[in-house]
Design a protein around this motif. Structure first.
Motif, mmCIF file in Angstrom:
data_model
loop_
_atom_site.group_PDB
_atom_site.id
_atom_site.type_symbol
_atom_site.label_atom_id
_atom_site.label_comp_id
_atom_site.label_asym_id
_atom_site.label_seq_id
_atom_site.Cartn_x
_atom_site.Cartn_y
_atom_site.Cartn_z
ATOM 1 N N LEU A 91 0.790 -1.126 -0.099
ATOM 2 C CA LEU A 91 -0.054 -0.037 -0.048
ATOM 3 C C LEU A 91 0.903 1.337 0.036
ATOM 4 O O LEU A 91 0.429 2.396 -0.635
ATOM 5 N N ALA A 92 1.984 1.288 0.954
ATOM 6 C CA ALA A 92 2.765 2.531 0.739
ATOM 7 C C ALA A 92 3.604 2.580 -0.598
ATOM 8 O O ALA A 92 3.805 3.643 -0.963
ATOM 9 N N LEU A 93 3.978 1.427 -1.226
ATOM 10 C CA LEU A 93 4.588 1.577 -2.679
ATOM 11 C C LEU A 93 3.582 1.953 -3.451
ATOM 12 O O LEU A 93 3.872 2.940 -4.403
ATOM 13 N N ALA A 94 2.211 1.627 -3.235
ATOM 14 C CA ALA A 94 1.212 2.266 -4.330
ATOM 15 C C ALA A 94 1.045 3.515 -4.201
ATOM 16 O O ALA A 94 0.987 4.334 -5.195
ATOM 17 N N ASP A 95 0.723 3.955 -2.884
ATOM 18 C CA ASP A 95 0.973 5.346 -2.890
ATOM 19 C C ASP A 95 1.983 6.325 -3.395
ATOM 20 O O ASP A 95 1.906 7.387 -3.815
ATOM 21 N N ARG A 96 3.242 5.471 -3.200
ATOM 22 C CA ARG A 96 4.454 6.455 -3.621
ATOM 23 C C ARG A 96 4.389 6.463 -5.180
ATOM 24 O O ARG A 96 4.972 7.411 -5.787
ATOM 25 N N THR A 97 3.982 5.366 -5.812
ATOM 26 C CA THR A 97 4.293 5.333 -7.150
ATOM 27 C C THR A 97 2.872 5.656 -8.029
ATOM 28 O O THR A 97 2.899 5.838 -9.097
ATOM 29 N N LEU A 122 3.473 -4.033 -9.804
ATOM 30 C CA LEU A 122 4.568 -3.396 -9.118
ATOM 31 C C LEU A 122 4.576 -3.285 -7.664
ATOM 32 O O LEU A 122 5.267 -3.873 -6.927
ATOM 33 N N PRO A 123 3.465 -2.740 -6.900
ATOM 34 C CA PRO A 123 3.321 -2.434 -5.567
ATOM 35 C C PRO A 123 3.369 -4.012 -4.804
ATOM 36 O O PRO A 123 4.279 -4.140 -3.677
ATOM 37 N N ALA A 124 2.533 -4.652 -5.318
ATOM 38 C CA ALA A 124 2.427 -6.022 -4.575
ATOM 39 C C ALA A 124 3.842 -7.022 -4.929
ATOM 40 O O ALA A 124 4.174 -7.581 -3.847
ATOM 41 N N LEU A 125 4.175 -6.891 -5.884
ATOM 42 C CA LEU A 125 5.441 -7.794 -6.571
ATOM 43 C C LEU A 125 6.347 -7.382 -5.632
ATOM 44 O O LEU A 125 7.484 -8.034 -5.153
#
Length: 206
Positions: free
Chosen positions: A137-143, A152-155
């Motif tokens: 979730l943090a990666l999704a917000d960032r990207t 990308l986020p989950a992988l």
């Protein structure tokens, strides 16, 4: 220090004493012989006080900082905005591992308990899955991507979680004599390079 600051400091000290007692008893007696009553007694607090800090003995072992313990996802959200995703993850990982390496003996003992206690596996898997989801979730917000529909986020969250797990196991196998951060960097470098070793074909023996 303010009165509120003193209360928070006392709360943190009590939580740390309970977490330390949990680990010490698990190491000395074996996990199945550890009870909340014994933990509270070893930390010189009441049974009720234990539950002011932890929901269970499993949480006291796996999350010694309590429910508010800073997660990798929280650190990632604090990473400099200009860093690309993998560099930001590395930035967060370095800070996560610096905290773990601050007490290497406790980390080694905690891992030893986990590795010899199959009954802890379901809780460990649950905690790891929650942390991985929060990281995605943090990666999704960032990207600007979607954690559920974009790759990308989950992988990236999954492979980073695996890299950290492997790094911890290698560190434990070496008796904690190698820098944990260095081992994690090695794993992250391999991921960033597309796992080049995986493309090498073993030499055929004759």
């Amino acid at each position: 220090m303010t009165e509120k600051g003193l209360r928070e400091r006392k709360k943190a000290d009590t939580r740390a004493a309970l977490a330390a007692a949990t680990l010490r008893l698990a190491t000395d007696r074996g996990w199945d012989a550890v009870t909340v009553e014994a933990i509270a007694s070893a930390a010189d607090v009441s049974y009720r006080t234990f539950f002011n800090h932890f929901s269970s003995k499993e949480e006291a072992l796996l999350q010694p900082g309590g429910p508010e313990q800073e997660r990798l996802s929280t650190r990632l959200r604090a990473a400099p905005a200009e860093l690309p995703a993998l560099a930001a993850v590395r930035w967060a990982v370095h800070r996560e591992l610096a905290d773990l390496e601050a007490d290497p003996l406790a980390l080694r003992e905690r891992m030893a308990v986990l590795m010899c206690t199959p009954s802890l596996l379901p809780r460990l898997v649950q905690t790891s899955a929650t942390d991985e989801r929060e990281l995605a979730l943090a990666l999704a917000d960032r990207t600007g991507l979607d954690a559920d529909t974009d790759l990308l986020p989950a992988l990236l969250a999954a492979v980073v979680s695996a890299a950290l797990r492997v790094s911890l196991l290698r560190w434990q196998a070496r008796g904690g004599t190698t820098s944990l951060t260095a081992l994690a960097d090695e794993a992250l470098d391999a991921l960033a390079a597309g796992l080049p070793a995986a493309h090498h074909h073993p030499t055929t023996r004759t």
